[in-house]
Design a protein around this motif. Structure first.
Motif, short mmCIF file in Angstrom:
data_model
loop_
_atom_site.label_atom_id
_atom_site.label_comp_id
_atom_site.label_asym_id
_atom_site.label_seq_id
_atom_site.Cartn_x
_atom_site.Cartn_y
_atom_site.Cartn_z
N TRP A 54 27.60 28.69 41.12
CA TRP A 54 26.13 28.80 41.02
C TRP A 54 25.48 27.44 40.78
CZ3 TRP A 54 21.15 28.91 40.06
CH2 TRP A 54 20.60 28.83 38.78
N GLY A 107 30.88 36.51 31.01
CA GLY A 107 31.04 35.24 30.32
C GLY A 107 30.27 35.16 29.02
N ARG A 108 30.12 33.95 28.56
CA ARG A 108 29.51 33.71 27.25
C ARG A 108 28.93 32.30 27.17
NH1 ARG A 108 32.19 34.54 22.74
NH2 ARG A 108 33.46 36.28 23.44
N LEU A 163 19.93 38.45 40.54
CA LEU A 163 20.93 37.42 40.22
C LEU A 163 21.23 37.41 38.72
CD1 LEU A 163 19.73 34.49 42.52
CD2 LEU A 163 21.93 35.71 42.69
N HIS A 187 24.81 37.54 34.21
CA HIS A 187 25.03 37.24 32.79
C HIS A 187 25.71 38.39 32.05
CE1 HIS A 187 22.22 33.50 32.21
NE2 HIS A 187 23.40 33.21 32.74
N SER A 195 26.40 24.46 25.95
CA SER A 195 24.94 24.57 26.04
C SER A 195 24.28 24.52 24.67
CB SER A 195 24.57 25.89 26.71
OG SER A 195 25.07 26.97 25.92
N HIS A 228 28.62 28.80 24.92
CA HIS A 228 29.52 28.02 24.06
C HIS A 228 28.72 26.98 23.29
CE1 HIS A 228 31.87 29.50 27.50
NE2 HIS A 228 32.93 29.50 26.70
FE1 HIF Z 1 23.79 31.27 33.56
N1 HIF Z 1 23.97 30.35 31.77
N2 HIF Z 1 21.81 30.80 33.62
N3 HIF Z 1 23.64 32.11 35.41
N4 HIF Z 1 25.78 31.64 33.52
C1 HIF Z 1 25.11 30.23 31.02
C2 HIF Z 1 26.34 30.76 31.29
C3 HIF Z 1 26.62 31.47 32.44
C4 HIF Z 1 21.10 30.14 32.64
C5 HIF Z 1 21.64 29.55 31.50
C6 HIF Z 1 22.96 29.69 31.10
C7 HIF Z 1 22.48 32.27 36.11
C8 HIF Z 1 21.22 31.93 35.70
C9 HIF Z 1 20.92 31.23 34.55
C10 HIF Z 1 26.47 32.35 34.46
C11 HIF Z 1 25.99 32.72 35.69
C12 HIF Z 1 24.66 32.62 36.10
C13 HIF Z 1 24.82 29.47 29.83
C14 HIF Z 1 25.84 29.14 28.74
C15 HIF Z 1 23.50 29.15 29.87
C16 HIF Z 1 22.72 28.36 28.83
C17 HIF Z 1 26.72 27.95 29.16
C18 HIF Z 1 27.78 27.70 28.10
O1 HIF Z 1 27.39 27.41 26.96
O2 HIF Z 1 28.98 27.79 28.43
C19 HIF Z 1 19.70 30.17 32.98
C20 HIF Z 1 18.58 29.55 32.16
C21 HIF Z 1 19.58 30.85 34.16
C22 HIF Z 1 18.31 31.18 34.94
C23 HIF Z 1 17.66 32.41 34.43
C24 HIF Z 1 22.74 33.06 37.39
C25 HIF Z 1 22.12 34.40 37.29
C26 HIF Z 1 22.50 35.02 36.01
C27 HIF Z 1 22.20 32.44 38.70
C28 HIF Z 1 24.20 33.15 37.36
O3 HIF Z 1 24.93 33.68 38.26
C29 HIF Z 1 27.79 32.67 33.95
C30 HIF Z 1 28.84 33.51 34.67
C31 HIF Z 1 27.88 32.12 32.70
C32 HIF Z 1 29.06 32.20 31.73
C33 HIF Z 1 29.93 30.98 31.83
C34 HIF Z 1 31.13 31.04 30.92
O4 HIF Z 1 31.76 30.00 30.76
O5 HIF Z 1 31.47 32.09 30.39
#
Ligand code: HIF
Length: 291
Positions: A50, A177-178, A170, A174, A184, A180
């Motif tokens: 992403w 995952g989580r 999209l 969320h 972040s 950390h």
């Molecule tokens: Fe995320 N996202 N995301 N995200 N994201 C985090 C973690 C994941 C946003 C912020 C964060 C999308 C949109 C947005 C995943 C997938 C997607 C984290 C935490 C933050 C802060 C990172 C960390 O600390 O490890 C924001 C502001 C978004 C716009 C609204 C997408 C739609 C949900 C595009 C998308 O697919 C995934 C999977 C994780 C978990 C990663 C992990 O290491 O577990």
């Protein structure tokens, strides 16, 4: 360029079966995560796919997954990409075994494998990205900031060419995952099953009461009942903005609708900025389907 030279060196056009082999290796590595997080590298591989794609700007047709510029500084060091070295390292293992694949194809195929292997919908995918250079990178600030409101979320996804409905679809990723503390600054998972693709993100948004967490970290919400789940400010706006709310409610009520709309939007996300030849996207088979 380098891509042509590499292709000439192997003198071979990979087939769908070759990409399926790469998919399979990614799927195996994903599951072989031991004590890492919730026992799967799937979520962090999805996040890499992403973030590689989400730099796209429709107006200037720059950014996106084509050149895999996150391999280089300064993009690798952009704050939004903190923690993704883990995912890039795993993908480098795969690249050593299948040197003919481009990084952009590899990383996006990783996103496809993550969604599918964690029980999500099929994500149509096709190869065609080429490796670029550090100079192809886009400036910092194109990925979303979790501390912002609905206007920011709309703006960022509209810049990539997505509607509000697609943005909401999209966001259901969320469920996986989580957050950390050391990446972040935020902390915790969104759902109780962070390695299974479900529509729980939406049901939890509406069924739980969300309160601001009292702590020393950045502003985030926690569920009042168990205090073990979290929502970012940008997640919570899906319950606050009228247009967002309509779609989020629909996905909470209808898992099949969410799976369908997510598949379409995510497939498109992974193709942003990629000038494909005519070839039609493929459906890669999950490990289970190949048993
Ligand atoms: Fe995320 N996202 N995301 N995200 N994201 C985090 C973690 C994941 C946003 C912020 C964060 C999308 C949109 C947005 C995943 C997938 C997607 C984290 C935490 C933050 C802060 C990172 C960390 O600390 O490890 C924001 C502001 C978004 C716009 C609204 C997408 C739609 C949900 C595009 C998308 O697919 C995934 C999977 C994780 C978990 C990663 C992990 O290491 O577990």
């Amino acid at each position: 360029g380098a891509a042509q030279a590499a292709k000439a060196a192997v003198n071979y056009t990979p087939t769908k079966a070759d990409y399926q082999k790469v998919y399979n290796r990614i799927a195996e590595i994903m599951d072989d995560a031991g004590e890492y997080d919730d026992g799967s590298y799937g979520p962090v591989l999805l996040r890499l796919a992403w973030h590689a794609s989400g730099t796209y700007d429709k107006a200037t047709n720059t950014g996106g997954s084509n050149y895999a510029t996150m391999r280089f500084d300064p993009e690798a060091l952009h704050a939004a990409n903190a923690g993704l070295a883990v995912a890039r390292g795993l993908m480098d293992q795969v690249k050593r075994e299948f040197p003919w694949i481009s990084y952009g194809d590899l990383w996006t195929l990783g996103g496809v494998a993550a969604v599918q292997e964690m029980g999500g919908p099929k994500i149509p995918w096709r190869p065609g990205r080429i490796d670029g250079y550090a100079r192809d990178a886009t400036p910092d600030g194109r990925l979303p900031d979790a501390a912002q409101g609905a206007g920011h979320v709309k703006e960022i996804f509209a810049r990539m060419g997505f509607t509000d409905q697609e943005a909401v679809a999209l966001c259901g990723a969320h469920a996986l995952g989580r957050c950390h503390r050391d990446r972040s600054g935020y902390d915790g998972p969104w759902t109780f099953s962070p390695t299974t693709f479900t529509n729980d993100y939406y049901t939890l948004l509406f069924d739980e009461s969300w309160v601001w967490k009292k702590w020393g970290g950045p502003k985030q919400l926690e569920d009042k009942k168990t205090r073990s789940l979290m929502m970012l400010p940008t997640d919570y706006v899906l319950t606050q903005d009228t247009h967002f709310k309509k779609h989020a409610k629909a996905y909470a009520a209808d898992s099949a609708l969410f799976f369908r709309d997510f598949s379409a939007a995510f497939a498109r996300l992974l193709e942003l900025g990629v000038p494909f030849a005519a070839a039609e996207p493929w459906e890669m088979r999950s490990l289970d389907e190949q048993k």
